[in-house]
Design a protein around this motif. Structure first.
Motif, PDB file in Angstrom:
ATOM      1  N   LEU A   1      12.878-127.124 -63.352  1.00 39.14           N
ATOM      2  CA  LEU A   1      12.190-127.895 -64.393  1.00 39.14           C
ATOM      3  C   LEU A   1      12.199-129.386 -64.066  1.00 39.14           C
ATOM      4  O   LEU A   1      11.242-130.101 -64.363  1.00 39.14           O
ATOM      5  CB  LEU A   1      12.827-127.644 -65.764  1.00 39.14           C
ATOM      6  CG  LEU A   1      12.681-126.212 -66.295  1.00 39.14           C
ATOM      7  CD1 LEU A   1      13.452-126.052 -67.589  1.00 39.14           C
ATOM      8  CD2 LEU A   1      11.209-125.848 -66.488  1.00 39.14           C
ATOM      9  N   ALA A   2      13.287-129.849 -63.448  1.00 37.56           N
ATOM     10  CA  ALA A   2      13.370-131.266 -63.100  1.00 37.56           C
ATOM     11  C   ALA A   2      12.628-131.577 -61.806  1.00 37.56           C
ATOM     12  O   ALA A   2      12.420-132.742 -61.478  1.00 37.56           O
ATOM     13  CB  ALA A   2      14.836-131.690 -62.983  1.00 37.56           C
ATOM     14  N   GLY A   3      12.266-130.527 -61.048  1.00 36.84           N
ATOM     15  CA  GLY A   3      11.491-130.745 -59.826  1.00 36.84           C
ATOM     16  C   GLY A   3      12.311-130.982 -58.582  1.00 36.84           C
ATOM     17  O   GLY A   3      11.830-131.569 -57.611  1.00 36.84           O
TER      18      GLY A   3
ATOM     19  N   ARG B   1       0.876-130.022 -70.438  1.00 33.06           N
ATOM     20  CA  ARG B   1       0.452-130.218 -69.044  1.00 33.06           C
ATOM     21  C   ARG B   1       1.132-129.212 -68.127  1.00 33.06           C
ATOM     22  O   ARG B   1       2.194-128.682 -68.455  1.00 33.06           O
ATOM     23  CB  ARG B   1       0.825-131.631 -68.582  1.00 33.06           C
ATOM     24  CG  ARG B   1       0.112-132.711 -69.357  1.00 33.06           C
ATOM     25  CD  ARG B   1       0.694-134.064 -69.045  1.00 33.06           C
ATOM     26  NE  ARG B   1       0.362-134.505 -67.692  1.00 33.06           N
ATOM     27  CZ  ARG B   1       0.709-135.689 -67.216  1.00 33.06           C
ATOM     28  NH1 ARG B   1       1.391-136.535 -67.970  1.00 33.06           N
ATOM     29  NH2 ARG B   1       0.377-136.035 -65.991  1.00 33.06           N
ATOM     30  N   ASN B   2       0.537-128.998 -66.970  1.00 32.16           N
ATOM     31  CA  ASN B   2       1.140-128.132 -65.966  1.00 32.16           C
ATOM     32  C   ASN B   2       2.277-128.895 -65.288  1.00 32.16           C
ATOM     33  O   ASN B   2       2.061-129.731 -64.418  1.00 32.16           O
ATOM     34  CB  ASN B   2       0.072-127.723 -64.948  1.00 32.16           C
ATOM     35  CG  ASN B   2       0.652-126.855 -63.856  1.00 32.16           C
ATOM     36  OD1 ASN B   2       1.856-126.578 -63.823  1.00 32.16           O
ATOM     37  ND2 ASN B   2      -0.197-126.409 -62.959  1.00 32.16           N
TER      38      ASN B   2
ATOM     39  N   LEU C   1       3.551-131.852 -61.317  1.00 31.39           N
ATOM     40  CA  LEU C   1       4.041-133.239 -61.385  1.00 31.39           C
ATOM     41  C   LEU C   1       5.191-133.456 -60.411  1.00 31.39           C
ATOM     42  O   LEU C   1       6.048-132.586 -60.239  1.00 31.39           O
ATOM     43  CB  LEU C   1       4.518-133.576 -62.805  1.00 31.39           C
ATOM     44  CG  LEU C   1       3.538-133.345 -63.960  1.00 31.39           C
ATOM     45  CD1 LEU C   1       4.176-133.784 -65.280  1.00 31.39           C
ATOM     46  CD2 LEU C   1       2.235-134.089 -63.727  1.00 31.39           C
ATOM     47  N   SER C   2       5.244-134.632 -59.801  1.00 30.86           N
ATOM     48  CA  SER C   2       6.361-134.979 -58.924  1.00 30.86           C
ATOM     49  C   SER C   2       7.615-135.133 -59.777  1.00 30.86           C
ATOM     50  O   SER C   2       7.531-135.364 -60.986  1.00 30.86           O
ATOM     51  CB  SER C   2       6.071-136.300 -58.215  1.00 30.86           C
ATOM     52  OG  SER C   2       6.078-137.357 -59.169  1.00 30.86           O
TER      53      SER C   2
ATOM     54  N   ALA D   1      10.333-137.308 -64.715  1.00 27.62           N
ATOM     55  CA  ALA D   1      11.332-138.179 -65.341  1.00 27.62           C
ATOM     56  C   ALA D   1      10.646-139.224 -66.213  1.00 27.62           C
ATOM     57  O   ALA D   1      11.067-139.495 -67.335  1.00 27.62           O
ATOM     58  CB  ALA D   1      12.203-138.849 -64.283  1.00 27.62           C
ATOM     59  N   ARG D   2       9.558-139.766 -65.693  1.00 32.78           N
ATOM     60  CA  ARG D   2       8.862-140.806 -66.465  1.00 32.78           C
ATOM     61  C   ARG D   2       8.188-140.249 -67.694  1.00 32.78           C
ATOM     62  O   ARG D   2       8.012-140.954 -68.688  1.00 32.78           O
ATOM     63  CB  ARG D   2       7.850-141.521 -65.576  1.00 32.78           C
ATOM     64  CG  ARG D   2       8.601-142.458 -64.659  1.00 32.78           C
ATOM     65  CD  ARG D   2       7.770-143.190 -63.692  1.00 32.78           C
ATOM     66  NE  ARG D   2       8.689-143.799 -62.741  1.00 32.78           N
ATOM     67  CZ  ARG D   2       8.337-144.429 -61.654  1.00 32.78           C
ATOM     68  NH1 ARG D   2       7.067-144.555 -61.362  1.00 32.78           N
ATOM     69  NH2 ARG D   2       9.237-144.948 -60.866  1.00 32.78           N
TER      70      ARG D   2
END
Ligand code: ADP
Ligand code: MG
Ligand code: MG
Length: 252
Positions: free
Chosen positions: A47-49, A65-66, A70-71, A76-77
């Protein structure tokens, strides 16, 4: 806020999550429990990537959103915060410097003015008090030489300062003595709000004596095998995880 559908995740071609479904609404606190190695950290990391995980099927939507597109930085942002099971040490970087850089990166992203040194210090000191932490920890290198309890509190301090929309806490309770546990729980409880959701990964139900979750889920066989209210955590404390795993195994 968070909608996970049929999530499959592998590490080095080894399937870890195998069809996980989870829905978390704003304002809710969810506890993810499960035996060691069941994939709790994997879920939080995906989830955090974090790198090293391959999503082989399924989808994750965050605020519509998907998320998987996202990076990690953008996640985080956009308000996702992960408190690590094993907080990393960053020698040579003062704790206060990291916090200030992180807060101001978030503010810039939201189109808000950066905090100056005075306002930032006031904010941090307020949160330090909440966490029962010594001001001295601000000026030491991030987590370097911190005790286990200090590292965990520092994770919650970061969360308190960054005010995420979705907070993922990976075994923030492990290694804490009872006083530190209460302080960490107090910090988390102070952050409960209708706009914020929290997912607490925990191996033991002890933390849930102090943070009362809206829902408790058990991870087994790579998916959420069982969900319930807080009473489920007590049942797990009494009966262990074996019966859930056995039932999940029979189900498929
Ligand atoms: P939990 O947090 O529930 O204890 P993890 O998500 O850490 O479980 O681990 C799930 C499974 O993935 C375990 O079998 C673990 O050994 C495996 N695993 C985790 N990280 C790696 C890795 N870097 N390489 C290979 N296997 C891994
Ligand atoms: Mg573990
Ligand atoms: Mg783990």
């Amino acid at each position: 806020m968070l909608e996970i559908r049929n999530l499959h995740v592998s590490i080095n071609d080894k399937p870890i999550l195998r069809g996980l479904d989870l829905t978390v609404r704003a304002g809710e606190v969810h506890a993810i429990m499960g035996p060691n190695g069941s994939g709790k950290s994997t879920l939080a990391h995906v989830l955090a990537g974090r790198e090293g995980y391959t999503v082989t099927a399924g989808e994750v939507r965050y605020l519509g959103r998907n998320l998987l597109e996202l990076s990690p930085e953008l996640r985080a942002r956009e308000g996702i915060f992960l408190a690590f099971q094993y907080p990393v040490e960053i020698p040579g970087v003062a704790n206060i410097y990291l916090l200030k850089a992180a807060v101001n990166a978030l503010r810039l992203h939201r189109g808000e003015p950066e905090l100056d040194a005075v306002d930032f210090l006031a904010l941090v000191k307020d949160k330090l008090r909440l966490m029962g932490m010594d001001t001295g920890l601000l000026y030491r290198s991030v987590n370097e030489g911190f005790s286990g309890g200090e590292k965990k509190r520092n994770e919650i301090l970061q969360m308190a300062v960054l005010e995420p929309r979705l907070a993922l806490l990976d075994e923030t309770d492990s290694g804490l003595d009872i006083d530190a546990l209460k302080i960490v729980a107090g910090g988390v409880n102070a952050m409960r709000s209708p706009e914020r959701a929290m997912v607490l990964v925990t191996h033991y139900q002890r933390l849930l004596n102090y943070i009362v979750p809206d829902q408790v889920h058990v991870l087994a066989q790579g998916r959420i095998a069982l969900s319930g209210g807080r009473e489920l955590a007590l049942e797990l404390e009494n009966r262990g995880y074996g019966w859930v795993e056995a039932a999940a195994g029979q189900a498929g």
